[in-house]
Design a protein around this motif. Structure first.
Motif, short mmCIF file in Angstrom:
data_model
loop_
_atom_site.label_atom_id
_atom_site.label_comp_id
_atom_site.label_asym_id
_atom_site.label_seq_id
_atom_site.Cartn_x
_atom_site.Cartn_y
_atom_site.Cartn_z
N ASP A 174 0.71 -1.49 -0.28
CA ASP A 174 -0.07 0.10 -0.18
C ASP A 174 1.06 1.29 -0.33
N SER A 175 1.78 1.16 -1.14
CA SER A 175 2.87 2.37 -0.12
C SER A 175 2.49 3.36 -1.86
N PHE A 176 2.14 2.78 -2.72
CA PHE A 176 2.12 4.07 -3.83
C PHE A 176 0.58 4.16 -5.38
N ASP A 177 0.95 5.41 -4.98
CA ASP A 177 -0.16 6.03 -5.37
C ASP A 177 -0.36 5.74 -7.06
N PHE A 178 0.68 5.22 -8.01
CA PHE A 178 0.74 4.91 -9.14
C PHE A 178 1.65 3.96 -9.41
N VAL A 179 1.77 2.54 -9.87
CA VAL A 179 2.48 1.99 -10.28
C VAL A 179 2.11 1.07 -12.09
#
Ligand SMILES: C[S@@+](CC[C@H](N)C(=O)[O-])C[C@H]1O[C@@H](n2cnc3c(N)ncnc32)[C@H](O)[C@@H]1O
Length: 351
Positions: A174-179
């Motif tokens: 749950d770290s990134f706004d966009f992968v």
């Protein structure tokens, strides 16, 4: 933001610096004091590669694929950096993301606080995204592409590059706004597991883009399989040489600058009705023989090598992906129509 991969995904790491310049650590070690693991920093890139103890079929398979990409991205370091290539590739991402203009693509990146690009190759898009966002862009690649991406982005202060397997990415869930992973996940031993592994890294409400190869018609599938059976066994240089006649065919067909019109689809071969450029018709339905005037001869040949040499290169159908989305509980996703060879998927993780 970086942490120990795998089971210890929450452990923070202590940094020991051996050599640094202008605030960048060129060599050193990241140490997991709790778990005891040590991760070297080599030429500016933290390395989170681990060798499994037992004979592991997935590891063997991934290692063979990694040979292809370490070779490719050590040879084609400036791929996507020339203006003509950039124009082509930005347009490519615009379509794949389902956006209306390059300005929208820039604004899209601008909105994210933290982004992860997996399998960045030369890093041309990491560079583009980093220069259009106020946020941070992390890049992760298992092969020596990580070093090429670092070389091409180390002057930017909002970029971090790591060398790791996406199946054990050294970032908390749950770290990134966009992968994003463009042309990457089908080169792992199991595309679906790769989708699931990266999905875990997306924040609730965040977005995830991936592009994977699409299952093609019968003749193209036969040609792919027949050629790959031989070419995957060649060493990279022999494979580049073996691809040359195929690249030349692609160029010759493209030079024709001709079209044909089919009034009826050839359904048994998956060929739609309509007007087709002859090279594209051949390329999509009979034999992958890439040619694009935006690239030089060597780069065109590399694109064909990229298709025929990697040990793993799976092809998928829309139905399979719809099923994966259902199992993940994703309802907000779309297929963007970028090219008939692949499936571009943009999804939003439920909040
Ligand atoms: C075909 S290249 C795509 C590069 C770039 N995205 C582009 O479109 O030009 C695939 C990349 O995925 C990387 N890759 C393959 N398997 C991976 C894995 N398990 N973890 C991280 N990277 C991986 C390869 O090393 C390679 O750099």
């Amino acid at each position: 933001m970086v942490c120990a991969p795998g089971a210890a995904a929450r452990a923070t790491l202590r940094l020991e610096v051996d050599r640094e310049t202008e605030g960048q650590v060129l060599s050193g070690t990241l140490i997991d004091d709790e778990g005891g693991a040590r991760y070297p920093i080599v030429d500016g890139v933290p390395r989170f590669l681990s060798v499994p103890d037992a004979q592991d079929a997935a590891y063997e398979s991934q290692s063979k694929t990694t040979v292809t990409f370490s070779d490719k991205w050590s040879k084609f370091k400036s791929y996507g950096m020339k203006p003509t290539e950039q124009e082509f590739l930005q347009e490519w991402y615009r379509k794949k993301f389902g956006l209306g203009s390059i300005a929208e693509l820039e604004a899209f990146y601008g909105d994210f606080g933290a982004m992860l690009e997996v399998g960045p190759g030369s890093g041309f898009n990491v560079r583009f995204a980093s220069t259009h966002t106020k946020g941070t862009v992390c890049a992760l690649d298992i092969s020596d592409a990580a070093f090429t991406t670092y070389e091409n982005t180390c002057d930017l202060d909002n970029c971090l590059v790591v060398q790791a397997d996406l199946m054990a990415a050294p970032f908390p869930d749950d770290s990134f706004d966009f992968v994003m992973a463009d042309g990457v996940l089908h080169h792992t031993p199991d595309t679906r597991k790769a989708v699931e592994a990266l999905y875990r890294k997306v924040k609730p409400g965040g977005r995830f883009f991936f592009y994977v190869y699409k299952k093609m018609g019968a003749i193209r599938q036969f040609a792919d399989q027949h050629i790959r059976e031989s070419f995957t066994k060649l060493d990279p240089d022999a494979c580049y040489a073996a691809c040359e006649p195929i690249t030349e065919l692609g160029k010759a067909l493209s030079d024709l600058n001709a079209t044909v019109t089919l009034t009826k689809p050839i359904e048994i071969l998956g060929i739609p009705a309509g007007t087709h450029d002859v090279q594209r018709l051949f390329y999509y339905n009979f034999l992958k023989c890439f040619w694009n005037d935006a690239f030089d001869y060597e780069t065109n040949n590399m694109v064909n090598f990229d298709w025929y040499h990697p040990h793993d290169a799976w092809q998928h159908s829309e139905e399979e992906i719809v099923q994966w989305m259902g199992a993940l509980g994703v309802t907000n996703f779309q297929f963007n129509d970028a090219n008939p060879n692949g499936l571009s998927v943009m999804l939003q993780k439920p909040r």
